[in-house]
Design an enzyme around this catalytic site. Structure first.
Site: not given
Length: 383
Positions: A92, A267
């Protein structure tokens, strides 16, 4: 990166079966990515992660940048060698972590200034810096740097936020190209709970051009009904020939509902965090909606496996009574065995979904999934 769409489910759902080809291997979709914040999935050796069937894991740009730092990871040629994981990694951008700092951060057009949660030092993170960090990590999928819009937000606040994220998205693409990266770069759709703003965000990202597209700004405190509503009107508008990623959403039923609406990747820290807190996901438990809370007294003398239908190391070798004992004693092994099971449960769930789509039995799979949890199948309201 190449995304191959093999099949779309028959019936009213939009479930898809595909493969994402990445530099470090292939990811079969729909896929769940275990979260490895600091370059480790908590309680799991790399061989354990491979054994439970994960094709890809997630790393955290923000935390790895602050500690140990890209200067150290650079010496190993990237995160894969540093953590001894040779399959794909998604990182991320750091945007969500910056959002979670609250009053400790200041957002400007250039980027975000904040106090390090480690030592209080003043730190600056920009779209360009995020791309540079992720380039050093050599992650297979790089996420654009964005502002995660808080919930609740007014229409005006959400609009300003998504427009800033779009400008940052263009800067991310420019820097990604400048670095000469061969890894994939995903854009992130923002816009809070407003349909028109989500559409504006997606259209802006499509104009910039990314390798895949993610739905961000969910699981930030909104009611589940609003999250599902966003998926109902935005998921199908995302390009059919690119992977669709729902960020940070991860209850088992949320994964099923996301897949029903055409999402490919997920996720969440839930399976690992819940494992450490004594909450274990199981295939069939009508009374408890698919969750065993191992601290309950009924399990102290239970000789049965955690989940009779599970093939993981934990379920094949240990009783609920033993897991109850380990949890009560706060033994490290208890958390490890629980994590192995919960992550295997998630991978078995995704494998079951993939198989059902391939066999034109996805609707039956969904019905059975909810039936085993003592729940009814939620209505689809696709738009």
């Amino acid at each position: 990166m190449q995304f191959v769409l093999h099949k779309t489910a028959s019936g009213v759902t939009r479930a898809r079966r595909g493969t994402v080809h990445l530099n470090h291997g292939d990811v079969q979709t729909p896929a769940f990515m275990p979260v490895g914040t600091y370059g480790t999935v908590k309680g799991m050796l790399p061989r354990d992660i491979e054994a439970i069937g994960a094709d890809i894991i997630l790393g955290n740009t923000f935390h790895l940048w602050l500690r140990p730092g890209t200067d150290i990871i650079d010496k190993f040629g990237g995160l894969h060698k540093f953590m001894h994981w040779d399959k794909p990694i998604l990182t991320d951008s750091g945007g969500f972590q910056v959002f979670s700092l609250g009053a400790m951060r200041k957002i400007t057009e250039e980027g975000v200034t904040f106090k390090s949660p480690i030592d209080g030092a003043k730190v600056f993170l920009s779209p360009e810096k995020s791309m540079q960090i992720q380039y050093s990590l050599n992650s297979d999928i790089v996420m654009q740097f964005d502002e995660c819009t808080p919930y609740p937000a007014t229409h005006d606040e959400a609009k300003k936020s998504l427009e800033l994220s779009l400008r940052w998205g263009q800067r991310c693409v420019d820097e990604h190209k400048k670095l000469g990266s061969t890894n994939a770069l995903f854009g992130i759709i923002q816009g809070s709970m407003y349909a028109d703003l989500r559409k504006q965000s997606l259209e802006g990202l499509l104009e910039i051009g990314f390798d895949g597209y993610a739905i961000g700004g969910l699981s930030v405190g909104e009611p589940k009904e609003e999250m599902i509503d966003v998926l109902d009107y935005i998921a199908n508008d995302m390009p059919a020939d690119k992977p669709r990623y729902l960020m940070g959403v991860g209850k088992p039923e949320d994964l099923v509902e996301g897949v029903r609406r055409g999402v490919d990747m997920f996720d969440c820290v839930m399976p690992t965090r819940n494992a450490r807190n004594g909450h274990y996901f199981v295939t069939g438990d009508v009374d408890n909606a698919g969750v065993v809370r191992i601290r309950n007294s009924q399990y102290r003398t239970d000789e049965g496996p955690l989940d009779p239908e599970c093939d993981c190391y934990t379920c094949q070798n240990f009783s609920r009574a033993y897991l109850s004992h380990l949890n009560k004693c706060k033994e490290m092994l208890g958390a490890q065995l629980a994590t192995i099971h919960n992550l295997r449960y998630y991978q078995r769930l995704m494998q079951g979904i993939r198989d059902a789509i391939e066999q034109d039995k996805f609707d039956e799979f969904v019905t059975e999934f909810y039936s085993k949890r003592g729940q009814t199948v939620p209505e689809l309201n696709l738009r």
